[in-house]
Enzyme design. Structure first.
Site, PDB file in Angstrom:
ATOM      1  N   GLU A  51       5.634  -9.387  -0.290  1.00  0.00           N
ATOM      2  CA  GLU A  51       5.140 -10.042   0.915  1.00  0.00           C
ATOM      3  C   GLU A  51       5.077 -11.546   0.699  1.00  0.00           C
ATOM      4  O   GLU A  51       4.602 -11.963  -0.348  1.00  0.00           O
ATOM      5  CB  GLU A  51       3.745  -9.531   1.288  1.00  0.00           C
ATOM      6  CG  GLU A  51       3.328  -9.990   2.685  1.00  0.00           C
ATOM      7  CD  GLU A  51       1.900  -9.567   3.060  1.00  0.00           C
ATOM      8  OE1 GLU A  51       1.113  -9.241   2.159  1.00  0.00           O
ATOM      9  OE2 GLU A  51       1.590  -9.581   4.252  1.00  0.00           O
ATOM     10  N   GLY A 107      -3.152 -11.092  -7.534  1.00  0.00           N
ATOM     11  CA  GLY A 107      -4.068 -10.461  -6.591  1.00  0.00           C
ATOM     12  C   GLY A 107      -3.881  -8.970  -6.484  1.00  0.00           C
ATOM     13  O   GLY A 107      -3.955  -8.242  -7.461  1.00  0.00           O
ATOM     14  N   HIS A 166     -10.074  -3.297   0.807  1.00  0.00           N
ATOM     15  CA  HIS A 166      -9.199  -4.189   1.580  1.00  0.00           C
ATOM     16  C   HIS A 166      -7.773  -3.611   1.625  1.00  0.00           C
ATOM     17  O   HIS A 166      -7.196  -3.414   2.698  1.00  0.00           O
ATOM     18  CB  HIS A 166      -9.210  -5.573   0.923  1.00  0.00           C
ATOM     19  CG  HIS A 166      -8.332  -6.585   1.568  1.00  0.00           C
ATOM     20  ND1 HIS A 166      -8.824  -7.623   2.329  1.00  0.00           N
ATOM     21  CD2 HIS A 166      -6.988  -6.736   1.583  1.00  0.00           C
ATOM     22  CE1 HIS A 166      -7.818  -8.354   2.772  1.00  0.00           C
ATOM     23  NE2 HIS A 166      -6.688  -7.835   2.334  1.00  0.00           N
ATOM     24  N   GLU A 167      -7.216  -3.333   0.446  1.00  0.00           N
ATOM     25  CA  GLU A 167      -5.820  -2.878   0.397  1.00  0.00           C
ATOM     26  C   GLU A 167      -5.667  -1.498   1.024  1.00  0.00           C
ATOM     27  O   GLU A 167      -4.644  -1.199   1.645  1.00  0.00           O
ATOM     28  CB  GLU A 167      -5.307  -2.871  -1.053  1.00  0.00           C
ATOM     29  CG  GLU A 167      -5.441  -4.206  -1.800  1.00  0.00           C
ATOM     30  CD  GLU A 167      -4.826  -5.387  -1.081  1.00  0.00           C
ATOM     31  OE1 GLU A 167      -3.917  -5.173  -0.266  1.00  0.00           O
ATOM     32  OE2 GLU A 167      -5.283  -6.528  -1.308  1.00  0.00           O
TER      33      GLU A 167
END
Ligand SMILES: [Zn+2]
Length: 895
Positions: A168, A301, A337-338
Site C-alpha cells: 500500500e 508498522g 485496527h488492522e
C-alpha cells in the site's frame, strides 16, 4: 453496547430549532458540492478503464541469494472497446514476453518509469470481450520495505533471511505487472517456488504443495475473493504458526522459528476480535483463514493485507521477560485496527486514495472502540487524548489539508498517510457516532457493508447509509469536517440575567500562523456537534449543532459550564472572562477527560497567541499531584516541547529547574517501585516521569537510573520490564563510553525486535558528540535493519541534541542512505521527520534549496509542511518563550 463515553445519553434540550437547522444544513449541502457516490468509470486514477482484469494466475520464483524474482502471470481481462494498446502498472520490473489469447498476438512492451505504466502495443486491434493475457517478467527483492523485500534477522543460530511484502498504496507493481489501483478488483491465485524448509503465507490457505527442482517446493494457494491489488501478501521463511478457531475461521499467528509462544496474547485477542467484528459489521469474515504475521524488519508498522496481516515484530509479539505488561495495549490497538480493515478497507475498499481517510479514520476509531469494549480499565480514549491533539496541531496550520483531498499520484498518496488523515478521521468518526448514537451508527455501517461488499465506495456512500439508518442529516455536517481543512474554534461566554445566566456560543477558525508568514487563514464555516455540561455531571445537559452562533440558558448566574463535554468534539474552545473564571474554580470537579481538554486547548491558544503563557502555566500550577495519568502526560508533553524550544536559550537551566520542581512531587508520589508488572496507570505514569525528569536533568533520577541499570547488567531480573524503556533512555542520554558500549552490546545480543529498538534507541540518545557520530556511522553498516535507521538518525537530533551533526551526515551520505532506505528517504524522511528538528531560518533556507526533497509531488508537499513547522517553532521560541521565562523567574522563588 460500549463503555462509558459511547453510552446513549439523555439530551435535555436541543438548542437550535429544527427549522433553522434544516435550512442551514441545506444551504451547506449546496455550497459544499458533495462528492458523488462510487462509480467505477468516473473513479480517479491513471489507468484507462477500457480494460478490466477479473483474474490473475501468478507464478513467482524468488531467488533469495541473487535478490531477484522470476515471474509469469495469466490475466483474464475484459476489453470494453476495440483497442491496440493495453496499459497496466509496473515499476522496476522487466517484462520479457507479452502475448494474448494463447499466443494469437505478441505485444511490443514499453515501460515509463515516471508514470509507472507499462504499455503493451498489439498489431491488430483487440476486440471487445474476454481475452487472456500472458506475461513473463523479472523483478527485484529489495531491502527498503516496498514491494517484495528481504529481512536478515539475528537468531541463536546466526543471521537468517526471509521475505515479505508491503504494497500500500501502489507497490504491487514492483512484484508483478497489474492494474494497481484500488477500483480494479480481481481474484488472485498465487503459486510460488521456495526452499523446502520455508513456511509460506499468503492471503488464502495453501491448496497444493509439491516438490520442485533443486531442493525446492512449489506451493499453490487457493484463489482469493475479488480484492484490490494493494492487499496481496506473501511472507516466507523459517517460520512457525500457532492457530485457533473463531466462528469457523482459522486464526493464526506466524512468527520466525522459536517465537510462536510470544504470539499467544495476539492469538487469543484475534479470536475475540473476529467474533466481535462479525457481529458489528453484520457480515461474516469471508476468508477461510486469517493470519497475523510478525516480520522482524523491513517495514515499521502493520498492514491489513486481506487474510494475512503483517506487523513489525514488536507490534505483535509479547515477551513477558522483556516487555512491560502495558505493551499489550499497543499490540491490541494495532491488531484491532488492522482487523477492522479486513472489513472496512478490504471487503469494502475506497475507490481512490482521495478517500484514504475513510479507511484509516474508521480503523483508528474502531481500534479504540474495541479496546473500550474488551479492556475498559485501559481508558483508551482518555489516555489516547494526544492523537486528536496531534491532528489539531497540524490542522491549525496553513499547510493543512482536508482529510478528503485530491490525490494526483502515488508520491502524493504517500503524503496522505499522516496524522490528519488518521487522527482527525478518527476524531471525526467518534464525534459522528456520538451525534448519531452508537446503535444508529452501527446500523448504518452494516448497511454500507452489505451494499458495497467486494466492491468500492466513497465517503458519500457512507453518509448515505448513515442517514438512512439514523434518520438524521449527516452529509452536510460531515462535509464541513472532511472536505475543508482547519480546526473550528468555539468562543463561549456566559452573561448573567438576574439570578440566571445565558451561554453564548460563536464559531470562528482556530489557526496557528507564525508572525513571519505575514498572512492569515481564510475563514471557514462548520456545522459543529457541540455538547455542554456541568462540571462533575455524568452526561451533558445540552447537545446542539452549532451553525454560526447560538445562545442557551445555562443555569444560575456564576455556574461553571464545560463546553466540549467529555472531550469528544473536534474543535477548540476559548472561554470569555466570566465563563473562564467560573470554570477555573471548578477545575478539580471536572472529569479527567475535561481537564485534559481544558489544558490542551489552553496550550494551543497560547501557541496561537490567543492567551498568554501566564494563563497556561497558572493552570498547570493549580493541578493536584494525584491527578490522572492523562492529565500529567499532557503536562509532560507540553514541558518537553518548551524544553526543545529553549534548546539554544540561556534561560533553559531555569526553565528545566522549574519543570523538575513541578513534576518531582508527582514522581515522589508514585516512587520507583510499585507492585505488579505494569499494566496500570500508575506504572505508566512512573515511566513517563522518569523519562521526563531525566531529560530535564534531575540528578537524583539520573543517578538512580544509572544505579539500577548497572545492577540490571549484572542481574537482568533486578529491573522490572515496566522500567526498562525509561531507564535505558535516561542512561542513554547521559551515556559515557562504557554505558554506550553496554547499550550497544545489549542491542547486538538480542534477537527480539522490541529489545533491539529499545537499546539502539537509547544509544542513539547519547548527547556526547563523538558517541553520536558513532551512532550515525552505524546506520551505514549491515548491522541495523533499515526499519531502525531513520529513527536512530532522528534520535541523534532530538534526544541527543545533535541535529546539525546528523544533518551534515545525511547530506554527506545521501546516496548510500537512499540506496538502503528506499526512494522515500530524500522526499519524505528528510523534510517530514528530520528537518523539523530545526527552528531557524538558516535551516529553512537549506531545506528550500535541497533539490532531492523537491523531486516529487509528495516531496514538495512534505517540504512545504516542514518549512511551516520550522517557522512556527521559530515563532514560538521568539514570542512565547520570553513570556514563559518571565513567569518562571517570577514563580521559581516559591518552589
Ligand atoms: Zn490502517
Amino acid at each position: 453496547m460500549n463503555a462509558a463515553l459511547a453510552q446513549p445519553r439523555s439530551i435535555a434540550s436541543i438548542a437550535i430549532r429544527a427549522a433553522g437547522l434544516m435550512a442551514a444544513l441545506l444551504a451547506f449541502a449546496t455550497a459544499a458540492a458533495a462528492e458523488p457516490l462510487f462509480s467505477f468509470d468516473t473513479t480517479p486514477g491513471k489507468l484507462p478503464k477500457t480494460v478490466v482484469p477479473s483474474h490473475y494466475a501468478i507464478e513467482l520464483a524468488p531467488d533469495l541469494q541473487a535478490l531477484t524474482l522470476a515471474g509469469s502471470e495469466v490475466v483474464d481481462i475484459d476489453v470494453r472497446e476495440p483497442l491496440w494498446r493495453v496499459e497496466l502498472s509496473a515499476v522496476d520490473v522487466a517484462i520479457d514476453e507479452a502475448s494474448i489469447d494463447d499466443g494469437a498476438q505478441r505485444a511490443d512492451v514499453s515501460l515509463d518509469p515516471r508514470t509507472e505504466i507499462a504499455t503493451l502495443a498489439f498489431a491488430n486491434a483487440l476486440t471487445p470481450g474476454a481475452h487472456r493475457l500472458r506475461l513473463k517478467f523479472r523483478a527485484k527483492i529489495n531491502r527498503f520495505g516496498r514491494g517484495l523485500f528481504f529481512v536478515d534477522y539475528p537468531t541463536a543460530n546466526g543471521v537468517k533471511r526471509m521475505i515479505s511484502t508491503q504494497l500500500e498504496p501502489a507497490d504491487a507493481r514492483r512484484i508483478f505487472p497489474c492494474w494497481d489501483e484500488p477500483a480494479f478488483k480481481a481474484t488472485f491465485q498465487l503459486t510460488v517456488t521456495l526452499p523446502q524448509q520455508f513456511l509460506a503465507v499468503s492471503n488464502m490457505p495453501v491448496a497444493k504443495q509439491e516438490p520442485a527442482a533443486d531442493g525446492r517446493k512449489r506451493i499453490a494457494f487457493a484463489t482469493t475473493p475479488k480484492m484490490s491489488s494493494y492487499l496481496f501478501v506473501l511472507t516466507a521463511g523459517d517460520l512457525e504458526r500457532i492457530t485457533a478457531d473463531a466462528d469457523g475461521v482459522t486464526v493464526g499467528v506466524v512468527t520466525t522459528r522459536g517465537k510462536a509462544e510470544q504470539g499467544r496474547f495476539a492469538l487469543e485477542n484475534a479470536t475475540k476480535l473476529l467474533t466481535f467484528y462479525n457481529d458489528y459489521f453484520g457480515q461474516k469474515y469471508p476468508l477461510p483463514k486469517l493470519d497475523l504475521i510478525a516480520v522482524p524488519g523491513g517495514f515499521g508498522g502493520a498492514m491489513e493485507n486481506w487474510g494475512g496481516i503483517t506487523f513489525f515484530e514488536s507490534r505483535l509479539l509479547f515477551d513477558p521477560l522483556t516487555n512491560s505488561d502495558a505493551v499489550r495495549r499497543g499490540i491490541f490497538s494495532v491488531m484491532a485496527h488492522e482487523m477492522a480493515h479486513q472489513w472496512f478497507g478490504d471487503l469494502v475498499t475506497t475507490g481512490w486514495w482521495n478517500n484514504l481517510w475513510l479507511n484509516e479514520g474508521f480503523a483508528s476509531w474502531m481500534q479504540e472502540k474495541a479496546a473500550e469494549h474488551f479492556y475498559p480499565q485501559w481508558k483508551t480514549w482518555l489516555n489516547g487524548y494526544g492523537q486528536k491533539q496531534f491532528a489539531m496541531a497540524l490542522d491549525a496550520r496553513r499547510t493543512s489539508h482536508p482529510i478528503q483531498q485530491t490525490v494526483a499520484d502515488q508520491s502524493e498518496a504517500m503524503t496522505a498517510f499522516d496524522a490528519i488523515t488518521y487522527n482527525k478521521g478518527q476524531a471525526f468518526i467518534r464525534m459522528l457516532e456520538n451525534y448519531l448514537g452508537p446503535d444508529a451508527f452501527r446500523d448504518g455501517i452494516r448497511r454500507y457493508m452489505a451494499a458495497h461488499a467486494y466492491s468500492n465506495a466513497t465517503t458519500a456512500d457512507l453518509w448515505q447509509a448513515l442517514e438512512q439508518a439514523a434518520g438524521k442529516p449527516v452529509a452536510p455536517i460531515a462535509a464541513s469536517f472532511t472536505e475543508q481543512e482547519g480546526v473550528p474554534l468555539v468562543l463561549a461566554e456566559t452573561i448573567c440575567d438576574g439570578a440566571t445566566q445565558r451561554l453564548t456560543l460563536k464559531q470562528d477558525r482556530f489557526a496557528i500562523v507564525p508572525a513571519s508568514a505575514n498572512a492569515t487563514v481564510p475563514p471557514r464555516h462548520w456545522l459543529i456537534p457541540v455538547e455542554i455540561g456541568a462540571p462533575g455531571a455524568s452526561a451533558p445537559s445540552t447537545a446542539l449543532v452549532l451553525d454560526g452562533s447560538a445562545g442557551i440558558p445555562a443555569g444560575a448566574c456564576g455556574d461553571a459550564v464545560k463546553v466540549n463535554f467529555g472531550d469528544i468534539g473536534y474543535y477548540r474552545v476559548e472561554y470569555g472572562p466570566n465563563s473562564g473564571a467560573a470554570l477555573l474554580k471548578s477545575l478539580a470537579k471536572l472529569a479527567p477527560e475535561d481537564r485534559v481538554n481544558v489544558l490542551a486547548d489552553n496550550w494551543a491558544l497560547m501557541l496561537a497567541g490567543r492567551t498568554d503563557a501566564a494563563s497556561y502555566l497558572g493552570l498547570i500550577a493549580s493541578l493536584d499531584v494525584n491527578d490522572h495519568r492523562a492529565v500529567w502526560d499532557q503536562v509532560i508533553s507540553a514541558f518537553a516541547a518548551l524544553d526543545r524550544f529553549s534548546r539554544n536559550r540561556a534561560e533553559r537551566p531555569a526553565l528545566e529547574a522549574f519543570m523538575r520542581a513541578r513534576l518531582r512531587p508527582v514522581f515522589d508520589r508514585v516512587g520507583w517501585d510499585g507492585s505488579g508488572s505494569g499494566d496500570d496507570d500508575t506504572t505508566l505514569l512512573r515511566g513517563s516521569l522518569i523519562r521526563a525528569l531525566g531529560d530535564f536533568g534531575d540528578a537524583d533520577i539520573v543517578a538512580e537510573a544509572k544505579r539500577r541499570f548497572d545492577a540490571f547488567l549484572k542481574e537482568p531480573k533486578s529491573l522490572s520490564p515496566a522500567l526498562l524503556d525509561s531507564v535505558a533512555h535516561v542512561v542513554g542520554i547521559s551515556a559515557n563510553r562504557d554505558t554506550y558500549d553496554a547499550l550497544l552490546a545489549l542491542a547486538r545480543r538480542s534477537t527480539a525486535a522490541n529489545e533491539r529498538v529499545r537499546y539502539y534507541d537509547a544509544a542513539a540518545s547519547a548527547r556526547d558528540a563523538s558517541l553520536a557520530g558513532e551512532t550515525l556511522a552505524l546506520t551505514l553498516t549491515n548491522e541495523l535493519p533499515s526499519t531502525l535507521v531513520g529513527g536512530l538518525i532522528n534520535q541523534v537530533g532530538l534526544s541527543g541534541w545533535q541535529p546539525q551533526l546528523a544533518w551534515d551526515f545525511i547530506q554527506k551520505n545521501l546516496g548510500a542512505l537512499t540506496a538502503r532506505q528506499g526512494p522515500d528517504f530524500p522526499d519524505e524522511f528528510i523534510p517530514n521527520f528530520f528537518m523539523t528538528n530545526f527552528y531557524d531560518e538558516a535551516h529553512a533556507a537549506e531545506l528550500r534549496q535541497f533539490a532531492p526533497a523537491q523531486a516529487t509531488t509528495g516531496g514538495r508537499v512534505m517540504t512545504a509542511r516542514a518549512l511551516e513547522s520550522i517557522a512556527i517553532s521559530a515563532d514560538v521560541e521568539a514570542r512565547v518563550l520570553p513570556a514563559v521565562d518571565r513567569w518562571v523567574s517570577a514563580h521559581s522563588a516559591r518552589h
